[in-house]
Design an enzyme around this catalytic site. Structure first.
Site, PDB file in Angstrom:
ATOM      1  N   GLY A  71     100.818 -13.721  35.631  1.00 36.50           N
ATOM      2  CA  GLY A  71     101.267 -15.105  35.522  1.00 36.50           C
ATOM      3  C   GLY A  71     100.232 -16.085  36.058  1.00 36.50           C
ATOM      4  O   GLY A  71     100.013 -17.154  35.490  1.00 36.50           O
ATOM      5  N   GLN A 179     109.655 -17.104  35.670  1.00 35.75           N
ATOM      6  CA  GLN A 179     110.976 -16.711  36.176  1.00 35.75           C
ATOM      7  C   GLN A 179     112.048 -16.688  35.089  1.00 35.75           C
ATOM      8  O   GLN A 179     113.187 -16.288  35.352  1.00 35.75           O
ATOM      9  CB  GLN A 179     111.418 -17.653  37.306  1.00 35.75           C
ATOM     10  CG  GLN A 179     110.672 -17.441  38.614  1.00 35.75           C
ATOM     11  CD  GLN A 179     110.852 -16.047  39.203  1.00 35.75           C
ATOM     12  OE1 GLN A 179     111.774 -15.307  38.853  1.00 35.75           O
ATOM     13  NE2 GLN A 179     109.954 -15.674  40.089  1.00 35.75           N
ATOM     14  N   GLY A 200     104.563  -9.802  33.301  1.00 35.54           N
ATOM     15  CA  GLY A 200     105.317  -8.577  33.063  1.00 35.54           C
ATOM     16  C   GLY A 200     106.111  -8.073  34.254  1.00 35.54           C
ATOM     17  O   GLY A 200     107.253  -7.656  34.123  1.00 35.54           O
ATOM     18  N   CYS A 325     103.571 -17.988  56.120  1.00 34.42           N
ATOM     19  CA  CYS A 325     103.212 -17.809  57.517  1.00 34.42           C
ATOM     20  C   CYS A 325     101.731 -18.114  57.658  1.00 34.42           C
ATOM     21  O   CYS A 325     100.887 -17.312  57.290  1.00 34.42           O
ATOM     22  CB  CYS A 325     103.504 -16.375  57.950  1.00 34.42           C
ATOM     23  SG  CYS A 325     103.254 -16.103  59.692  1.00 34.42           S
TER      24      CYS A 325
HETATM   25  C1  PLP Z   1     105.431 -14.809  40.282  1.00 33.10           C
HETATM   26  C2  PLP Z   1     105.183 -16.133  39.689  1.00 33.10           C
HETATM   27  C3  PLP Z   1     103.909 -16.490  39.222  1.00 33.10           C
HETATM   28  C4  PLP Z   1     102.702 -15.593  39.373  1.00 33.10           C
HETATM   29  O1  PLP Z   1     102.794 -14.460  38.583  1.00 33.10           O
HETATM   30  P1  PLP Z   1     101.839 -13.205  38.913  1.00 33.10           P
HETATM   31  O2  PLP Z   1     102.026 -12.307  37.752  1.00 33.10           O
HETATM   32  O3  PLP Z   1     102.341 -12.615  40.184  1.00 33.10           O
HETATM   33  O4  PLP Z   1     100.459 -13.722  39.015  1.00 33.10           O
HETATM   34  C5  PLP Z   1     103.746 -17.725  38.640  1.00 33.10           C
HETATM   35  N1  PLP Z   1     104.789 -18.577  38.522  1.00 33.10           N
HETATM   36  C6  PLP Z   1     106.021 -18.276  38.966  1.00 33.10           C
HETATM   37  C7  PLP Z   1     107.120 -19.255  38.781  1.00 33.10           C
HETATM   38  C8  PLP Z   1     106.261 -17.042  39.566  1.00 33.10           C
HETATM   39  O5  PLP Z   1     107.481 -16.761  40.017  1.00 33.10           O
END
Ligand code: PLP
Length: 386
Positions: A71, A179, A200, A325
């Protein structure tokens, strides 16, 4: 000890069907899909089959789906790629104050290179007003990037409205849908988005694979240059394991979406109701209705969320705080801060995110241990007087 996983917004377990689908690619199916010989030809078809499955999940054309590594890559690709591809038009971005760091920090990064960013605020429910997006638009605005659902609260943003505003003003619209993909139906044509990012591992495929929807005609440059893979938008020999996995996960998500949302929605509601009814001084953070069915973010007043997280962990229950943190001191989450929550609430906020594999026993076990843990911590608080 019983183990309960309520942190599906952080990552999800791999679906057993996904695991069996990728098995051959750990063995005999090792070819490079760009190779002309049998070993390459054998795997090539699997890439396109996976692309079709992903496209079918979001109602796009398969040619509009690009495989990425995660993502974060997708968000970077969308933002940096669109800005680099449209430098003549301007250097201004509109986004929100509650984006995932993959968007937020990418925008911050670009500010160091003389791009300008407007961060649209949220209200006390953590919702954005499409009118604020409209007001933020300038002549030199190139991109609007607004997440589909917030990872901390589960809030669902008015993507269709914002997409219409972008279109009226001839501005490219990107949504971080990490999400949302796999949880609720998505139709990119109906939404009218130009780019959409997915990952994924947030919907039961492994880590290291994501996809990007890029509508035909959108001007964008690649983040990763090199070979001719992925329509020259993302070079690198294809991650066959990941691609096959995300294709399979997409197919499963599509087939099981109704049942999953009913079941997980029921469990989330049972958990939420149980907490609110049995534990005093608890409130839900986020919008009461426009929220993902799997997420609940609850403030336990007179508590440091980290203390409760650790005690839940000692009882086998995995949850999350949105706080980072930094240098030993915990800061309340920036999302909850942006909602101007009373510090009493933001300090004690925990996120429970449910998903594949969760059962009614998980919820009831959590409800059986939670009240006494909360009471134990509150008794130590100088501010809590029962
Ligand atoms: C987890 C997440 C990401 C990042 O995705 P990764 O595959 O972990 O890099 C981006 N945007 C949202 C809203 C996420 O929850």
């Amino acid at each position: 000890m019983k183990k309960v996983y309520f942190d599906h917004n952080a990552t999800t377990p791999i679906h057993p069907k996904v695991r069996s689908a990728i098995e051959p690619f750990l063995g005999e199916k090792f070819g490079n899909p760009s190779s002309i010989h049998w070993a390459g030809r054998e795997v090539r078809a699997y890439v396109e089959e996976a692309r079709e499955k992903v496209a079918s999940l979001i109602n796009s054309d398969p040619s509009e789906v690009i495989f990425t590594s995660c993502g974060s890559e997708g968000d970077n690709m969308a933002i940096k790629g669109v800005l680099m591809g449209n430098l003549k038009k301007g250097r201004h971005i509109v986004t929100t104050v509650v984006e995932h760091p993959a968007v937020f920090r990418t925008c911050k990064f670009l500010e160091d290179f003389d791009f300008e960013v407007t961060y649209v605020p949220v209200d006390s429910y953590g919702m954005i007003d499409p009118d604020d997006v409209r007001k933020a638009i300038r002549k030199d605005t190139v991109l609007i990037s607004v997440m589909f659902a917030n990872n901390e609260t589960g809030n669902l943003f008015p993507i269709k409205e914002i997409s219409a505003i972008a279109k009226e003003n001839d501005i490219v619209f990107h949504t971080d849908a990490v999400q949302v993909v796999g949880k609720i139906p998505i139709d990119v044509k109906e939404l009218g988005v130009d780019l959409l990012t997915a990952s994924g591992h947030k919907f039961n495929a492994p880590k290291g694979i994501g996809f990007q929807y890029i509508r035909k005609g959108v001007k964008i440059l690649p983040l990763i240059s090199g070979g001719h893979q992925e329509r020259e938008l993302r070079a690198g020999t294809e991650n066959m394991l990941g691609i096959v996995a995300i294709g399979e996960a997409s197919q499963i998500a599509k087939e099981e979406m109704n049942e999953k949302s009913r079941h997980i929605g029921y469990l989330r509601d049972r958990l939420e109701k149980g907490i609110l009814e049995t534990i005093p001084y608890t409130v839900i953070n986020g919008h009461p209705e426009k929220r993902l069915y799997n997420t609940t973010n609850i403030s336990f007043k007179f508590i440091e969320a980290e203390a409760l997280l650790v005690m839940l962990d000692m009882n086998g229950i995995a949850v999350s705080t949105g706080s980072a943190c930094s240098s030993g001191a915990t800061e309340p989450s920036y999302v909850l801060q942006a909602m101007s929550l009373d510090p009493l609430c933001s300090r004690g906020a925990l996120r429970f995110s449910l998903g594949y594999g969760n059962t009614e026993e998980d919820v009831d076990y959590c409800l059986s241990v939670l009240p006494s843990l909360v009471e134990k911590i509150r008794k130590m608080s100088p501010f809590y007087k029962k």
